[in-house]
Design a protein around this motif. Structure first.
Motif, short mmCIF file in Angstrom:
data_model
loop_
_atom_site.label_atom_id
_atom_site.label_comp_id
_atom_site.label_asym_id
_atom_site.label_seq_id
_atom_site.Cartn_x
_atom_site.Cartn_y
_atom_site.Cartn_z
N VAL B 981 0.98 -1.22 -0.10
CA VAL B 981 0.03 0.12 -0.03
C VAL B 981 1.00 1.28 -0.20
N GLY B 982 2.06 0.88 0.31
CA GLY B 982 3.11 2.26 0.39
C GLY B 982 3.21 2.92 1.50
N ILE B 983 2.87 2.56 2.80
CA ILE B 983 2.96 3.16 3.98
C ILE B 983 4.32 2.55 4.51
N SER B 984 5.30 3.53 4.91
CA SER B 984 6.55 3.12 5.49
C SER B 984 6.05 2.78 7.04
N THR B 985 6.33 1.57 7.33
CA THR B 985 6.24 1.53 8.77
C THR B 985 7.58 1.59 9.58
N PRO B 986 7.41 2.37 10.33
CA PRO B 986 8.68 2.76 10.93
C PRO B 986 9.25 1.74 11.79
N SER B 987 8.26 0.84 12.16
CA SER B 987 8.97 -0.10 12.99
C SER B 987 10.05 -0.85 12.33
N GLY B 1118 9.12 5.20 18.78
CA GLY B 1118 8.22 4.79 18.16
C GLY B 1118 8.44 3.27 17.50
N GLN B 1119 8.37 2.58 18.50
CA GLN B 1119 8.82 0.92 18.13
C GLN B 1119 7.77 0.07 18.74
N LEU B 1120 7.33 -0.81 17.95
CA LEU B 1120 6.49 -1.73 18.53
C LEU B 1120 6.99 -3.28 18.02
N ASP B 1121 7.32 -3.83 18.93
CA ASP B 1121 8.22 -5.08 18.80
C ASP B 1121 7.18 -6.21 18.52
N ASP B 1122 5.95 -5.91 19.20
CA ASP B 1122 4.99 -6.96 19.14
C ASP B 1122 3.45 -6.44 18.77
N LYS B 1123 3.03 -6.79 17.67
CA LYS B 1123 1.73 -6.19 17.60
C LYS B 1123 0.58 -6.58 18.39
N GLN B 1124 0.87 -7.83 19.08
CA GLN B 1124 0.17 -8.20 19.98
C GLN B 1124 0.01 -7.26 21.13
N LEU B 1125 1.05 -6.47 21.26
CA LEU B 1125 1.00 -5.78 22.36
C LEU B 1125 -0.12 -4.60 22.17
N PHE B 1126 0.06 -4.04 21.01
CA PHE B 1126 -0.92 -3.20 20.67
C PHE B 1126 -2.39 -3.45 21.00
N SER B 1127 -2.79 -4.61 20.43
CA SER B 1127 -4.18 -5.21 20.48
C SER B 1127 -4.50 -5.57 21.85
N HIS B 1163 6.22 8.02 15.95
CA HIS B 1163 5.31 6.75 16.01
C HIS B 1163 5.48 5.93 15.09
N THR B 1164 4.96 4.84 15.27
CA THR B 1164 5.25 3.66 14.52
C THR B 1164 3.63 3.52 13.63
N VAL B 1165 3.53 3.28 12.45
CA VAL B 1165 2.18 2.97 11.94
C VAL B 1165 1.99 1.59 12.14
N VAL B 1166 0.80 1.21 12.84
CA VAL B 1166 0.54 -0.19 13.08
C VAL B 1166 -0.47 -0.29 12.19
#
Lengths: 191, 1222
Positions: B981-987, B1118-1127, B1163-1166
């Motif tokens: 899609v063209g988003i840079s995911t900073p993660s 802005g780092q998300l190691d585990d997206k699970q964390l976010f949810s 921020h990181t784009v989730v």
């Protein structure tokens, strides 16, 4: 959603009123009166949909009605209901009444408004259509009636006898509500 | 034995009581004094209710139910009804519940006594006991009952008896309305009911979900695939209708859904024989076409099909079908007017229908079918109908439609205004119309705006005035008198076009003042003066002296007449008329006196009334620039309490005194009333005025009089407004009232002529049809001046962009203007309004006990969910948008969130998938159907495919393990897809190629003087808590080397420099990066640290002091190691802080903005779905920040934040806003 089901006769006398939205008694009567005035001035060969009830609903609501002999059956519904579908539902209601009362007439509704309510409750609940299959509706109604009879048993026998005697007086005036055939076009809506 | 005996005795006693039948019979026998009889019966009933025997009470309650139907309040017996309800006997119970359902309402007090009783009944062994309770409950359920019984009803959802299940399903809807919190926990079960083996239950579930979705369609987009499956597989027409109706609502939100629907719907249209289904299909296809009409190749075939089928409906002999056909046609008209115009003949025919509903529908359609060419013809027909119409309401409707049709879009279709004016004049003959003011306003509007017509208009109006008695004598309720107002004003204002002024003046003065409403009289008086002035002026300017004398004699006669007649006006009861007449009289006398001295006053007198009246632009008022120094928000005088509610009324009263009265329709009788207008009247007048103004936006209302007095002062400004002047090439007929038919004939004649010429060229023209091709519109005879006046200094502003007509289909698409969040958005803070919802506040005073219970339940749910989630971990890793859901989770009081939660909790979360899927296929909401998420669902064209797909889905649903495996397999693919899609995911810390609008580093200027230039970049350490390293790039700007450069940081509570920087030297032009490791104690607010750099050259030392600013975002990782964390975060209740802001006028592309926010805001784009993205960040102290960025309509951007620390979050959101705005 169905907002109200009204049955009244050619003179605007209510025979059954069911509001699925609270109105106080005064308002209910006003609504019945207004609805009667709107519906009764329409000829029989015009369409069965009517907008412009000011008391009930508003712009999203429609009156959908059918006229059988001496009775008007009016449903006040909003736009989520299919117009033709509701027309069929009225037909289902009337045919069910016809089956349950064996040739229903206005007097049946007058003297057994409770029963009519019970039947309507099997068709519409809280403003939403519950059941459209006539067999199912009749089965359920009859089962409940049977239950009632069982409970009555001996104790209710004298009361029943009296009411039978009393009921003999009912004049057989208008014993026939003729059910007009559905317009062929919508007859084939199956449930 | 004793009990039995007593029972029997009670029953025997009952024989002598009046039962329901007796009551009914009694009422029928007492038709004359029904009220008295019923009052008597009620007394008896009250007696009966006092008895102990339950059978007697039942009998009484039964009678009460009947009496209630007749309009008597029976709330006094509520308690007895409850008694009867609680009877163990089904017979009695049923009667009690029926009475309750008829007379109770949510506010009935005794309801609080019923909770346990109803619960007992719900859980009864006999299914009919429960059924009766369920049915009745649906009629009177209150918030308390809903809260307390929700769980019991929920249990019934999984009853073994389909009869109870279906009732419970329907009751759930009522519970949701009263107790929104129930929706979230109940929804999965409700959704399961869509697959119920019993068709009745299935249908009930569809019913409920459709009803829910109708009010908040966004929340249910995710169910689209399930419904799609049902639609393609079910044969229950009732259910199909509901589903198809629902799709009609959903498709406006998701055009891609519409594209998918067209095919199966078209098939249904072709195949079904049930008209109701056919009709709903057509309706939904129309909705789809409307929704996708923008930017899509037009689906001509579908439109044609719809229009064709509708034509069949309209032609049907069944009035119902005809009515519905027209109704649906009206919808097509909005988006595809041309397709409908083809059927003009049919619609015209419907105007002749005997059924008024049908005629009105047809009338609605007409306005869209007018063109320049057929306008006259259509109007002619309408006029004929008007003559024939018997009901005044219908006639009025016709009249207003006619005017509306002609005047729409600045008279877009009117080519000949002489014709239109004569139509208006003809309309004045309609008796008993309510639309006199409308006609009058049109006359004035046309005359003012079409300069070329004034000549003609004045002549017609003069005739109207002469024949005023015809109007005045008509039925007294006739509002058509209003046209005299217009006529008098037009004659006076444009008197230069009036050939015979004298006769007009005479006809005005001939009126008996009592016969006209005062506001018209006032206009008469004023305009008589105007006319006299004109006459005098003309007489004086005559060239031949002998003419002057003759003319002067005539003028003097008129003056005499005026002076004679005006006193009659001056004695009017109306203040306005009185005043005007008196001053006019004095003026006349003065003029006469001066004239006798031989002075020439014509010019002066005319100047009193000179000046051009121009239409005012609709937005002129808004555009008046606020003068400098004027503060509109400031009180001039502090308002006092008692005058608080007055101003409105006061203003209105003022308007009445100086301008024409509120209801011109009221006639002379209104004069009395006007001195004490009641609030109601004022309201009415206000409405009437608003109504009128909306109909006629170009006309300067109410200020006609006063502005004509002020003309001389305004003339300068007005003169420069360009008003188009057109030469009139049509001979005028002033002899009498013009006949609108003549114009029609004229037009037709010219058509035929042009046809003849054309025929030679094209053979394919049917002569019978007068109008067949679009291009040969009739020649425009007159032109309207469209532009209106603007105040000086008005600037064109952006809000003008949105000048779309009301029926523009795009308006319908413009949905989420102020709607905070859609379900496919992550991190919802606020959400959709719920329909007819009792405010949660009502539920708030719930007993703590109840709430605790609730919480416990929730916790349980949480656990369940978590365990589920753990299993699903791999799949969640691909940024599965559980977040929205999760967000909702933590706040039980937000019902809206609940919906979102349960929606997105569905494993594959169809919504985002669907939204993100470029192929436009909606992913299955059903989590078990992962195939759908990954691969576009095959288009329904391949018959049977979707069905079989659905079937596999169902299977998978049962064995979810299998599907999970599948998901794992697919997840890789999905990841890839998302990046595409063209988003840079900073993660990933990768900036996608081609995104060069971001700098390589976040270095920002820190301080600068002529020697040194400092850039800095705070780098929060992802690993060590509370550490941030500030990199400072020191550049030597001076031409000489700098030695002993030392950076010092003032000690501060908030931060501490861990390691001092060694002094260093820099050659000219060289730079060096210093790393300042800081320990930060306080991360919730931006830091400002005092610092200085000292440096030495040969010439001396120098100190550069500056502030080291560390915004909150600088302290974020802005780092998300585990997206699970976010949810999990969003699912948990840790995110208590909220902050929201709205940035307007964001012109940049959303992706650009998002990248900027992610980059500068650290921020990181989730996840990103179209123009919505969720971002994550955490502070070095471990506070979480979750942000949802969403593009809203009109260049606005919404930022919603949730976090663990309120202060931090507020600051972060503020900073993000600054970043977006930059």
């Amino acid at each position: 959603m169905i907002k109200a089901v009204l049955v009244f006769n050619n003179h605007g006398k209510p025979r059954l009123t069911k509001f699925y939205h609270y109105y106080n008694e005064e308002m209910q009567q006003k609504i019945i009166k207004e609805t009667f005035q709107l519906v009764s001035k329409r000829e029989d060969n015009v369409c069965n949909f009517l907008e412009g009830g000011t008391l009930i609903g508003g712009s999203d609501y429609k009156l959908i009605y059918r006229h059988y002999a001496t009775l008007y059956f009016v449903f006040c519904v909003d736009s989520s209901e299919s117009e033709l579908g509701i027309l069929d539902l009225i037909q289902v209601l009337v045919e069910t009444l016809d089956k349950c009362f064996e040739n229903v007439c206005e007097l049946d509704l007058v003297f057994h408004v409770n029963k009519v309510h019970y039947i309507l409750n099997e068709i519409v609940m809280g403003g939403m259509v519950l059941e459209t299959s006539m067999t199912e509706i009749i089965t359920r109604t009859e089962e409940q009636n049977r239950l009632e009879k069982q409970e009555g048993g001996l104790a209710a026998a004298p009361a029943r006898a009296v009411s039978v005697v009393k009921n003999i007086n009912i004049t057989q005036q208008i014993k026939d509500i003729k059910l007009p055939d559905l317009p062929a076009a919508i007859k084939d809506l199956k449930f | 034995m004793d009990v039995a005996l007593r029972n029997i005795r009670g029953n025997i006693e009952r024989l002598f009581d009046k039962n329901l039948t007796d009551l009914v019979r009694g009422i029928r026998n007492n038709k004359d004094n029904e009220a008295k009889y019923i009052a008597q019966c009620i007394e008896e009933i009250k007696q009966e209710l006092r008895q102990d025997n339950i059978a007697v009470k039942v009998n009484a309650v039964q009678k009460l139910t009947y009496i209630q139907m007749l309009g008597y309040d029976i709330s006094w017996a509520s308690f007895n009804i409850v008694e009867v309800m609680s009877s163990p006997k089904f017979t009695y119970k049923r009667i009690g519940y029926l009475a309750a359902s008829q007379s109770f309402h949510p506010d009935t007090e005794v309801l609080m006594l019923t909770t346990n009783m109803i619960r007992k009944d719900l859980n009864s062994q006999t299914q009919y006991d429960s059924a009766v309770a369920l049915t009745s409950l649906s009629c009177f359920i209150s918030t308390d009952l809903a809260r307390d019984l929700a769980n019991d009803v929920m249990t019934l959802l999984s009853s073994t008896k389909p009869y109870l299940r279906k009732k419970a399903v329907l009751l759930m809807y009522k519970i949701f309305l009263k107790f929104p919190e129930a929706l979230r926990p109940a929804f999965p079960r409700l959704k399961d009911k869509l697959d119920d083996p019993d068709p009745g239950v299935q249908s009930a579930a569809v019913n409920v979900i459709c009803e829910l979705a109708r009010k908040n369609p966004q929340n249910y987009l995710g169910l689209a695939p399930v419904f799609f499956k049902l639609m393609t597989s079910s044969t229950n027409n009732w259910m199909l209708i509901k589903i198809i109706k629902l799709f009609g609502a959903l498709t406006t939100l998701e055009p891609r859904l519409g594209k998918k629907l067209i095919e199966p719907l078209t098939n249904l249209i072709h195949s079904t024989s049930a008209m109701s289904l056919l009709y709903e299909c057509i309706n939904t296809v129309i909705a789809v076409l409307i929704s996708i009409s923008s930017g899509m190749p037009s689906h001509n075939a579908s439109i044609q099909l719809c229009v064709q089928k509708l034509r069949i409906l309209i032609e049907d002999s069944d009035q119902n079908l005809k009515y519905l056909g027209l109704l649906a046609m009206g919808k097509i008209l909005q988006s595809h007017p041309k397709s409908v115009t083809v059927h003009k003949d049919l619609i015209m025919q419907c105007l002749d229908d005997k059924d008024e509903s049908i005629r009105l529908r047809a009338l609605d359609l007409l306005y869209g079918m007018v063109s320049k060419k057929n306008l006259m013809e259509i109007v002619k027909k309408l006029m004929v109908h008007m003559d024939r119409a018997e009901g005044t309401t219908y006639r009025d409707e016709l009249l207003s439609k006619l005017v509306f049709i002609c005047s729409q879009n600045n008279y877009q279709f009117v080519t000949n205004f002489e014709w239109y004016l004569s139509v208006l004049v003809e309309l004045t003959r309609i008796e008993g119309s309510q639309h006199g003011p409308l006609v009058a306003a049109q006359m004035m509007d046309v005359t003012v705006r079409v300069q070329a017509i004034r000549h003609f208009a004045v002549a017609q109006m003069a005739l109207l005035l002469e024949n005023a008695h015809v109007l005045a004598t008509a039925a007294h309720r006739n509002t058509m008198l209003e046209v005299l107002y217009a006529a008098a004003w037009i004659c006076g204002e444009f008197s230069e076009y009036l050939p015979n002024i004298r006769s007009t003046v005479e006809s005005m003065l001939r009126t008996r003042p009592a016969s006209l409403p005062p506001h018209i009289l006032a206009v008469y008086v004023q305009n008589v003066l105007k006319l006299y002035g004109r006459m005098l002026g003309r007489a004086e300017q005559s060239e031949q002296p002998e003419d002057v004398d003759g003319a002067m004699v005539e003028v003097n006669q008129v003056a005499e007449l005026i002076v004679e007649t005006l006193p009659a006006f001056a004695s009017s009861a109306d203040l306005e008329v009185q005043e005007r007449a008196t001053s006019a009289l004095q003026l006349m006398k003065t003029v006469q006196k001066l004239q006798q001295r031989g002075e020439r006053l014509g010019q002066e007198l005319q100047e009193l009334f000179s000046g051009e009246l121009n239409p005012v632009a609709p937005k002129a008022q808004r555009k008046v620039p606020v003068p400098e120094g004027l503060r509109l928000d400031e009180w001039i005088n502090e308002p006092s309490d008692e005058s608080g509610d007055e101003p409105d009324a006061g203003v209105d009263y003022g308007v009445e005194v100086f301008v024409r009265a509120e209801s011109r329709a009221a006639g002379p009788a209104a004069a009395e009333r006007r001195y004490q207008p009641t609030a109601e009247e004022l309201q009415k007048s206000r409405e009437a005025r608003v109504h009128e103004q909306t109909h006629n936006p170009h006309y300067l209302k109410g200020t006609v009089q006063s502005s004509s007095n002020n003309y001389s002062s305004m003339a300068g400004e007005l003169a420069d407004t360009p008003v188009q002047q057109l030469d009139l090439d049509v001979p005028l007929r002033i002899g009498g009232f013009a006949n609108s038919d003549d114009y029609l004939k004229m037009q037709n004649r010219s058509y035929k002529a042009s046809k003849k010429n054309k025929k030679k060229r094209s053979k394919k023209k049917h002569g019978a049809q007068k109008s067949s091709s679009e291009d040969e519109a009739p020649p425009v005879v007159h032109e309207v001046s469209v532009g209106g006046e603007m105040p000086e200094g008005a600037r064109s502003s952006e809000d003008e962009k949105d000048a779309r007509p009301a029926d523009d289909p795009h308006r319908a698409l413009d949905i989420n203007l102020d709607e905070p969040l859609a379900p496919d958005e992550v991190l919802p803070v606020r959400a959709h309004r719920q329909p007819g919802r009792a405010p949660p506040a009502a539920a708030a005073p719930a007993t703590t006990d109840a709430r605790d219970r609730h919480k416990k339940k929730k916790k349980k749910d949480d656990k369940k969910r978590k365990s589920k989630k753990e299993k699903r971990a791999p799949e969640e890793e691909r940024a599965e948008p559980a977040p929205p859901a999760a967000a909702a989770e933590e706040n039980g009081r937000k019902p809206e969130d609940d919906i979102e939660f349960w929606l997105s909790d569905m494993p594959a979360t169809a919504t985002p998938a669907a939204a993100a899927n470029p192929a436009g296929t909606a992913g299955p909401a059903d989590g078990a159907g992962p195939a759908g998420t990954a691969e576009p669902v095959p288009p329904p064209k391949e018959n049977g495919e979707p069905v079989s797909n659905g079937a596999t889905k169902q299977k998978k649903h049962k064995s979810s393990k299998k599907s999970k495996k599948n998901k794992k397999e697919k997840s890789g693919r999905l990841l890839g897809y998302e990046e595409a899609v063209g988003i840079s995911t900073p993660s990933h810390e990768v900036v996608a190629p081609g995104l060069s609008d971001l700098p390589d580093s976040r270095l920002q200027p820190l301080a600068e003087n002529d020697r040194l230039k400092l850039l800095y970049e705070p780098r929060a350490s992802p690993t060590d808590d509370d550490r941030v390293t500030v990199a400072v790039l020191v550049t030597n700007k001076s031409p000489e080397p700098l030695a002993d450069i030392q950076l010092q940081l003032a000690a501060s509570d908030a931060a501490e420099l861990l390691e001092q920087v060694e002094p260093f030297s820099l050659e000219a032009g060289a730079s060096r990066e210093l790393l300042l490791p800081l320990r930060v104690r306080e991360v919730t607010a931006p830091l400002k640290l005092a610092a200085s750099v000292t440096s030495h050259t040969e010439s001396g030392g120098d100190t550069l002091s500056f502030k080291l600013r560390l915004p909150c975002t600088a302290l974020l990782v802005g780092q998300l190691d585990d997206k699970q964390l976010f949810s999990d975060l969003l699912a948990g209740d840790r995110l208590t802080a909220r902050a929201t802001c709205l940035v307007s006028e964001v012109t940049d592309d959303f992706n650009q903005v998002l990248r900027r926010v992610a980059f500068w805001g650290r921020h990181t784009v989730v996840e990103q779905i179209d123009t919505t993205a969720s971002l994550y960040s955490r502070s070095i102290c471990g506070d979480h920040v979750c942000v949802l960025v969403k593009q809203l309509a009109a260049g606005r951007l919404g930022i919603d934040g949730k976090g663990t620390n309120q202060q931090l979050l507020s600051n972060v959101v503020d900073e993000l806003r600054a970043i977006v705005a930059s």
